[in-house]
Design a protein around this motif. Structure first.
Motif, PDB file in Angstrom:
ATOM      1  N   MET A 155     -12.791   4.111  16.690  1.00  0.00           N
ATOM      2  CA  MET A 155     -13.090   3.099  15.675  1.00  0.00           C
ATOM      3  C   MET A 155     -12.906   3.678  14.273  1.00  0.00           C
ATOM      4  O   MET A 155     -12.289   3.063  13.404  1.00  0.00           O
ATOM      5  CB  MET A 155     -14.540   2.655  15.873  1.00  0.00           C
ATOM      6  CG  MET A 155     -14.919   1.346  15.300  1.00  0.00           C
ATOM      7  SD  MET A 155     -16.483   0.839  16.042  1.00  0.00           S
ATOM      8  CE  MET A 155     -17.615   1.926  15.228  1.00  0.00           C
ATOM      9  N   ILE A 156     -13.438   4.891  14.047  1.00  0.00           N
ATOM     10  CA  ILE A 156     -13.318   5.520  12.732  1.00  0.00           C
ATOM     11  C   ILE A 156     -11.850   5.777  12.404  1.00  0.00           C
ATOM     12  O   ILE A 156     -11.366   5.395  11.328  1.00  0.00           O
ATOM     13  CB  ILE A 156     -14.089   6.869  12.700  1.00  0.00           C
ATOM     14  CG1 ILE A 156     -15.577   6.636  12.869  1.00  0.00           C
ATOM     15  CG2 ILE A 156     -13.819   7.624  11.413  1.00  0.00           C
ATOM     16  CD1 ILE A 156     -16.377   7.895  13.045  1.00  0.00           C
ATOM     17  N   LEU A 157     -11.127   6.389  13.356  1.00  0.00           N
ATOM     18  CA  LEU A 157      -9.730   6.745  13.092  1.00  0.00           C
ATOM     19  C   LEU A 157      -8.898   5.512  12.788  1.00  0.00           C
ATOM     20  O   LEU A 157      -8.133   5.483  11.829  1.00  0.00           O
ATOM     21  CB  LEU A 157      -9.140   7.486  14.290  1.00  0.00           C
ATOM     22  CG  LEU A 157      -9.577   8.931  14.451  1.00  0.00           C
ATOM     23  CD1 LEU A 157      -9.050   9.525  15.729  1.00  0.00           C
ATOM     24  CD2 LEU A 157      -9.080   9.732  13.268  1.00  0.00           C
ATOM     25  N   SER A 202      -9.843   2.329  11.880  1.00  0.00           N
ATOM     26  CA  SER A 202     -10.096   1.490  10.713  1.00  0.00           C
ATOM     27  C   SER A 202      -9.908   2.252   9.405  1.00  0.00           C
ATOM     28  O   SER A 202      -9.652   1.639   8.379  1.00  0.00           O
ATOM     29  CB  SER A 202     -11.464   0.812  10.777  1.00  0.00           C
ATOM     30  OG  SER A 202     -12.428   1.713  11.135  1.00  0.00           O
ATOM     31  N   LEU A 203      -9.998   3.589   9.443  1.00  0.00           N
ATOM     32  CA  LEU A 203      -9.757   4.323   8.198  1.00  0.00           C
ATOM     33  C   LEU A 203      -8.280   4.626   7.962  1.00  0.00           C
ATOM     34  O   LEU A 203      -7.884   4.894   6.834  1.00  0.00           O
ATOM     35  CB  LEU A 203     -10.556   5.630   8.178  1.00  0.00           C
ATOM     36  CG  LEU A 203     -11.910   5.500   7.483  1.00  0.00           C
ATOM     37  CD1 LEU A 203     -12.845   4.626   8.276  1.00  0.00           C
ATOM     38  CD2 LEU A 203     -12.533   6.858   7.252  1.00  0.00           C
ATOM     39  N   SER A 204      -7.479   4.590   9.041  1.00  0.00           N
ATOM     40  CA  SER A 204      -6.058   4.857   8.802  1.00  0.00           C
ATOM     41  C   SER A 204      -5.274   3.555   8.688  1.00  0.00           C
ATOM     42  O   SER A 204      -4.070   3.580   8.451  1.00  0.00           O
ATOM     43  CB  SER A 204      -5.489   5.729   9.920  1.00  0.00           C
ATOM     44  OG  SER A 204      -5.713   5.134  11.163  1.00  0.00           O
TER      45      SER A 204
END
Lengths: 304, 347
Positions: free
Chosen positions: A159-161, A163-165
């Motif tokens: 999820m972090i990877l 939505s941040l990329s």
């Protein structure tokens, strides 16, 4: 005497069990292969055979699907009498045809899952071969890093990877590929370590092959099978994670046809009784993942 | 034993911090811009620069890391060394406080799910192992394959639809409610363990405990549905292996009853299954996210979704740290139980 009699019945019982197991595995293999083939074909031709554009709205909003008993009549009318295609699975609250979207979605889901699965399999097998073949400080460090990556919480990390990329298909592929690589490293390395003790490796070396030749042409073909089997399961997991990410709003952007997105958008409507918007894409995912798991299981049985 | 546990706890802390530091760098290296998200993309350059300074993002990354860890403090805020995870950029509340408020909800959900799944899986796995050609064995095989990897978020919706909508339409008076942890009319019990059902029971508030249990029925049911497959499979495989071993043959030949044999087999076969418990527990702490979202439970998973979508870096770091730590501790506890159950293992 009684002991041998006891073991005698045991063996025959076990043989029967093995036969049943094999038949079951066989049926499973056919079931899995059929589903995998269907999804692959849909991924290729799906967007071309849809009755409605999966991304443009129709005049019908939240229309329920026609009753199942009317389907044969409607099918004949559409195919032979030139009637406009009905909304087989109804339409969602934006007026998009659910059937067309379910059919078009494998292009998104399968493409992501296959690409991500292949990346992790290739990367993981290569690293696994390297770390299993030559064990030194550097490869030990690689293994420690791999262990650390494996203890990451998968869903949250993905999820972090993503939505941040940027929530694009390409970024989802890279993320899932990275997240599932450690599994393949572990599998291949374990197999390579076992193979390294076999005589043929020493023989190949004694014949004057260079180390990398021994690794790639002798050890790799003998230790790649577990990774290939794992690939089927991993593709299933990738489909699940792709859909899960878009379900919580951290995956593919609407209005792309994607199963998890459709389930998420139909979810709130379910409480009001409009079940068709998320039930059909859900069935599609459920069946697809089951197919990949069944194929993976059957392959595993055949290998053992 | 104590020394082993102590070392493992230190290793778990180190590993969790390692994971958090990796996430820390990843977030700052990836192209997302939290400042633009916070002040809006149309904000003036001065406003952007001011927000960047306020969030502490204007200094080099390693300086930011040492701020986070608490070695330096150029904003005057405490760091990890001082026992602080920073303040959320959205709510301005201390992240540690928030995370500890949301964590028990998730723990309660997955703990109950594990218990129910195991209570179902052990008898089913045992029956399948002792009678491998029976109906139960075949059904559990298909179940293990099917439920092992299913979209839990879809099944959660289906459960909510069937049990809440369909059954209520059919006139059933007590459908399990699909949203939240308690009915709006009831007050949450005083905080003791953070497990709402346990807290209410300990204070004798049976009505609240019942209501909370009703609210937990659907989410727990969904998770049990998904995780029971692999557990049944694991129990069956281990039991099958133990039953085929020499000491079990000996026990049978010595004339023990089927139940006695089964009890011995359970002891030998349960150990490896316990490892799976730790694994699933660790997985669910970060993986029950969609189920929490469906039923609006306000657990740690939902907290992290919100943090990620709002690009709230301190909250993301805090959630990752706590999730990683709790799952590593779950592995540790399982190893200890494993050693207690299986006399062949010493720590």
């Amino acid at each position: 005497m009684s002991v041998s009699a006891a073991t005698g019945t045991r063996v025959s019982g076990r043989q029967r069990q093995r036969l049943v197991g094999r038949l079951m595995a066989d049926g499973l293999a056919r079931f899995g292969a059929a589903i995998v083939a269907t999804t692959l074909i849909l991924a290729i031709i799906g967007p071309w055979i849809v009755p409605y554009d999966p991304q443009s709205t129709t005049a019908a909003f939240s229309e329920p699907p026609p009753p199942i008993l009317d389907w044969p009549k409607l099918l004949i009318a559409t195919l032979f009498q030139g009637a406009p295609a009905p909304h087989w699975f109804g339409t969602d609250n934006a007026g998009l045809d659910v059937f067309s979207r379910v059919i078009a979605a494998p292009r998104t889901d399968l493409f992501i899952a296959l690409a991500a699965g292949s990346i992790s399999a290739i990367l993981g097998t290569a690293i696994g071969l390297l770390t299993g073949f030559s064990r030194n400080v550097f490869t030990e460090m690689v293994m420690r890093v791999s262990d650390l990556l494996q203890s990451f919480p998968v869903f949250i990390t993905a999820m972090i990877l993503v939505s941040l990329s940027g929530r694009s298909a390409q970024n989802i592929i890279i993320t899932l590929g990275l997240v599932y690589t450690p599994v393949f490293i572990r599998l291949t390395r374990a197999e390579v370590v076992v193979q390294m003790t076999r005589g043929y490796v020493e023989a190949a070396r004694a014949l004057g092959n260079s180390s990398w030749r021994v690794a790639v042409f002798h050890v790799l073909p003998n230790s790649i099978v577990p990774a290939l089997i794992q690939l089927s399961t991993t593709v299933g997991f990738c489909i699940l994670l792709t859909a899960g990410l878009s379900f919580v709003g951290a995956g593919i952007r609407p209005p792309a046809p994607e199963w998890g997105l459709m389930i998420a958008q139909g979810g709130p409507q379910m409480i009001t009784g409009a079940w068709w918007m998320s039930v059909f894409p859900g069935f599609a995912i459920s069946l697809t993942i089951l197919g990949y798991a069944a194929l993976g299981h059957a392959l595993e049985q055949a290998y053992d | 034993m104590l020394r082993f546990i102590g070392l493992r706890i230190i290793a778990a802390i180190a590993q969790a911090i390692g994971i958090t530091i990796l996430v820390f760098f990843l977030m700052r290296w990836l192209p997302a811009d939290p400042v633009a998200q916070m002040v809006g993309t149309n904000a003036s350059a001065e406003a952007m620069a001011q927000a960047r300074t306020q969030l502490g993002l204007d200094v080099p990354v390693f300086r930011q890391l040492s701020d986070f860890l608490g070695f330096t403090s150029h904003l005057g805020a405490p760091g990890l060394l001082q026992g602080s995870l920073g303040r959320s950029w959205i709510t301005s509340k201390p992240v540690l406080e928030e995370v500890l408020e949301f964590l028990p909800v998730t723990l309660e959900l997955i703990t109950y799910s594990m218990f129910v799944a195991f209570a179902l899986a052990i008898p089913i796995g045992m029956i399948s192992a002792t009678n491998p050609n029976g109906v139960v064995a075949r059904a559990s095989f298909v179940w293990g394959l099917f439920a092992g990897s299913q979209p839990e978020f879809w099944w959660g919706l289906m459960f909510a639809f069937v049990f809440f909508f369909v059954l209520q339409q059919a006139g059933l008076p007590h459908a399990p409610p699909p949203l939240g942890r308690l009915s709006p009319m009831l007050d949450a019990p005083a905080h003791i363990t953070g497990f709402i059902v346990l807290d209410a029971l300990m204070q004798g508030q049976f009505k609240i405990a019942g209501d909370a249990a009703m609210h937990l029925m659907l989410p727990v049911g969904t998770l049990v549905f998904v995780i029971s497959g692999p557990i049944v499979k694991m129990v069956r495989q281990n039991m099958g292996r133990v039953l085929a071993s020499d000491y079990m043959l000996y026990a049978q030949l010595a004339g023990l009853t089927r139940w006695q044999v089964g009890r011995y087999a359970l002891r030998g076969g349960l150990g490896p299954s316990l490892t799976l418990v730790g694994f699933i527990y660790g997985f669910l702490i970060g993986g029950a996210v969609p189920v929490e979202v469906i039923y609006s439970l306000n657990g740690l998973g939902e907290y992290s979704v919100r943090a990620v979508l709002q690009l709230d870096f301190p909250a993301i770091q805090g959630a990752v740290l706590v999730i990683a730590f709790v799952s590593l501790i779950a592995y540790l506890i399982v190893d200890c139980i494993h050693a207690l159950v299986d006399p062949r293992i010493t720590l």
